[in-house]
Design a protein around this motif. Structure first.
Motif, PDB file in Angstrom:
ATOM      1  N   ASP A 249       0.863  -1.183   0.000  1.00 29.67           N
ATOM      2  CA  ASP A 249       0.000   0.000   0.000  1.00 29.67           C
ATOM      3  C   ASP A 249       0.893   1.225   0.000  1.00 29.67           C
ATOM      4  OD1 ASP A 249      -2.510  -1.317   0.077  1.00 29.67           O
ATOM      5  OD2 ASP A 249      -2.200  -1.746   2.198  1.00 29.67           O
ATOM      6  N   ASP A 251       1.787   5.575  -0.311  1.00 26.67           N
ATOM      7  CA  ASP A 251       1.338   6.923   0.044  1.00 26.67           C
ATOM      8  C   ASP A 251       0.992   7.728  -1.201  1.00 26.67           C
ATOM      9  OD1 ASP A 251       1.156   7.076   2.782  1.00 26.67           O
ATOM     10  OD2 ASP A 251       3.317   7.349   3.029  1.00 26.67           O
ATOM     11  N   ARG A 273      -2.766   3.114  -5.712  1.00 25.00           N
ATOM     12  CA  ARG A 273      -2.165   3.137  -4.372  1.00 25.00           C
ATOM     13  C   ARG A 273      -1.942   1.739  -3.777  1.00 25.00           C
ATOM     14  NH1 ARG A 273      -2.068   8.053  -1.706  1.00 25.00           N
ATOM     15  NH2 ARG A 273      -2.891   9.786  -2.928  1.00 25.00           N
ATOM     16  N   PRO A 296       7.068   5.632  -1.861  1.00 28.94           N
ATOM     17  CA  PRO A 296       6.749   5.794  -0.438  1.00 28.94           C
ATOM     18  C   PRO A 296       5.732   4.732   0.009  1.00 28.94           C
ATOM     19  CG  PRO A 296       5.606   7.464  -1.735  1.00 28.94           C
ATOM     20  CD  PRO A 296       6.479   6.713  -2.691  1.00 28.94           C
ATOM     21  N   ARG A 298       3.177   2.784   2.669  1.00 29.56           N
ATOM     22  CA  ARG A 298       2.350   2.938   3.863  1.00 29.56           C
ATOM     23  C   ARG A 298       2.265   1.613   4.622  1.00 29.56           C
ATOM     24  NH1 ARG A 298      -3.336   5.841   3.302  1.00 29.56           N
ATOM     25  NH2 ARG A 298      -1.866   7.579   3.174  1.00 29.56           N
TER      26      ARG A 298
END
Length: 317
Positions: A249, A251, A273, A296, A298
Motif C-alpha cells: 500500500d 502513500d 495506491r 513511499p 504505507r
C-alpha cells in the motif's frame, strides 16, 4: 524401521458397457496403476488426490480389505490380505462412515469393549486412554451415548478407539470433514502431538489442504492411479512454479512503467495506491528494499503461495 513398503502396486477392475443393442463390451480400468511408496516408523504423510484418483483403493489394499492385482505390499512386515487378522492388531483405521463405536453405549463403554477385543492389558489401556482424554478433551462427554454425540465429539472418540491398542500405523480418511473450527483444531493438535511422539506412523488422506499444510512435512500426490509427487510442500511449490507475493500500500500513486528487480508487477489498483508483485525467487528482502527506495510505502505484506493453487495445478496437469 519401514512400516509400509509398497512397489508397483496395481488394482484393476473389470467394467462393462453397452456396445450395441444386444452386446456389452468389457474393459479393464486401473484404479491404482503402479504406486510405489515407503513410510518409516513415526512418519506422518499426507496422501492426496482428486476424487477417483485411487486414494481410497490404495488404503483398502494396505489394510487388507482389497486384494491387489499386482505388485509388492507389506505393512508392518505382513502381507495385508494373507495376514489380515494379525495386521488388524497392529494398525488403526478411521474411515469415513465406518465406526468402531457402539451407537447406544456411552463412549467409555465402547473403549472398554475394544480393550477386550484387542486383548490390551488394563494398565496399558488406561494409560493410553488418559493421554487421549487429556489431548482430545474426552472427559466432558465420555458418559454420553455415542448416538448423542456431535460429529466433532464422535470423531475424537473414533481417533481414540483407533489408538487404544497401540497401533504401529494409523490410516485416516478425511478425519476433519464436516467438523467445526474448534473440533478441527483439537484433531489437528492431537495428530501433531502424535507425530512428535514418533511412535505411530500416520497416513492421512484429506481434501482439506489446511490439514496437510499444518501437519505434513511429506506430501504424496496421486492422480489417475499414479504418484505424481512425493516430497515436501516446498518441493511441490518449486516443481509447479509457485511464487510468493508482495502486496504494498503506497502513500502516492504507482509510477507507470516502474520495474522492481526480482519481481513482476501482477496488478495495480485503480487508484494506483496498491500494487501486487510476484517474486521471481523465494527471497523477499531485496525486493522489499528496492520497493522502499522506489516508492513511499504505507504498509506491506509478504504472502506465502496458497497450497490450494499449486495442488489444483497438479490435478489439472
Amino acid at each position: 524401521m519401514m512400516i509400509i513398503d509398497v512397489s508397483d502396486l496395481r488394482k484393476d477392475f473389470t467394467t462393462s458397457r453397452k456396445a450395441g443393442r444386444f452386446r456389452r463390451e468389457r474393459r479393464t480400468v486401473s484404479a491404482v496403476d503402479g504406486v510405489s511408496l515407503s513410510v518409516e516408523r513415526g512418519e506422518l504423510i499426507g496422501y492426496i488426490g482428486p476424487n477417483g484418483a485411487g486414494k481410497s483403493t490404495t488404503l483398502k489394499m494396505l489394510t487388507g480389505v482389497l486384494t491387489p492385482s499386482a505388485g509388492h505390499v507389506r505393512v508392518c512386515g505382513l502381507d495385508p490380505v494373507r495376514s489380515r487378522v494379525q495386521l488388524a492388531r497392529r494398525i488403526g483405521v478411521v474411515f469415513g462412515q465406518r465406526s468402531q463405536l457402539w451407537w447406544d453405549l456411552p463412549l467409555r463403554e465402547s473403549f472398554s469393549l475394544l480393550r477386550h477385543i484387542y486383548q490390551v492389558p488394563a494398565a496399558e489401556h488406561a494409560a493410553r486412554l488418559r493421554v487421549c482424554a487429556d489431548l482430545l478433551g474426552l472427559d466432558e462427554f465420555a458418559a454420553t451415548p455415542v448416538r448423542q454425540l456431535s460429529l466433532g465429539q464422535r470423531m475424537r472418540g473414533e481417533l481414540t478407539a483407533a489408538l487404544l491398542h497401540g497401533p504401529e500405523v494409523l490410516f485416516l480418511d478425511e478425519p476433519t470433514i464436516g467438523l467445526d473450527v474448534l473440533s478441527k483444531q483439537a484433531v489437528r493438535d492431537f495428530l501433531g502431538e502424535l507425530d512428535r511422539r514418533g511412535d505411530t506412523a500416520v497416513v492421512l488422506t484429506t481434501h482439506d489442504l489446511a490439514d496437510i499444510e499444518k501437519l505434513c512435512e511429506r506430501l504424496v500426490v496421486i492422480d489417475h492411479g499414479r504418484v505424481v509427487h512425493d516430497g515436501s510442500l516446498d518441493a511441490l511449490h518449486a516443481a509447479y512454479g509457485s511464487r510468493r507475493v508482495v502486496v504494498a500500500d503506497l502513500d502516492g500513486e504507482w509510477p507507470a512503467g516502474l520495474e522492481i528487480p526480482g519481481a513482476a508487477v501482477t496488478s495495480v489498483a485503480a487508484d494506483g495506491r496498491r500494487v501486487t508483485l510476484t517474486l521471481a525467487g523465494n527471497a523477499a528482502g531485496e525486493v522489499v528494499a528496492a520497493l522502499a527506495r522506489a516508492v513511499p510505502l504505507r504498509d506491506l505484506s509478504v504472502q506465502e503461495p496458497e497450497i490450494e493453487d499449486v495442488v489444483a495445478r497438479v490435478y489439472r496437469g
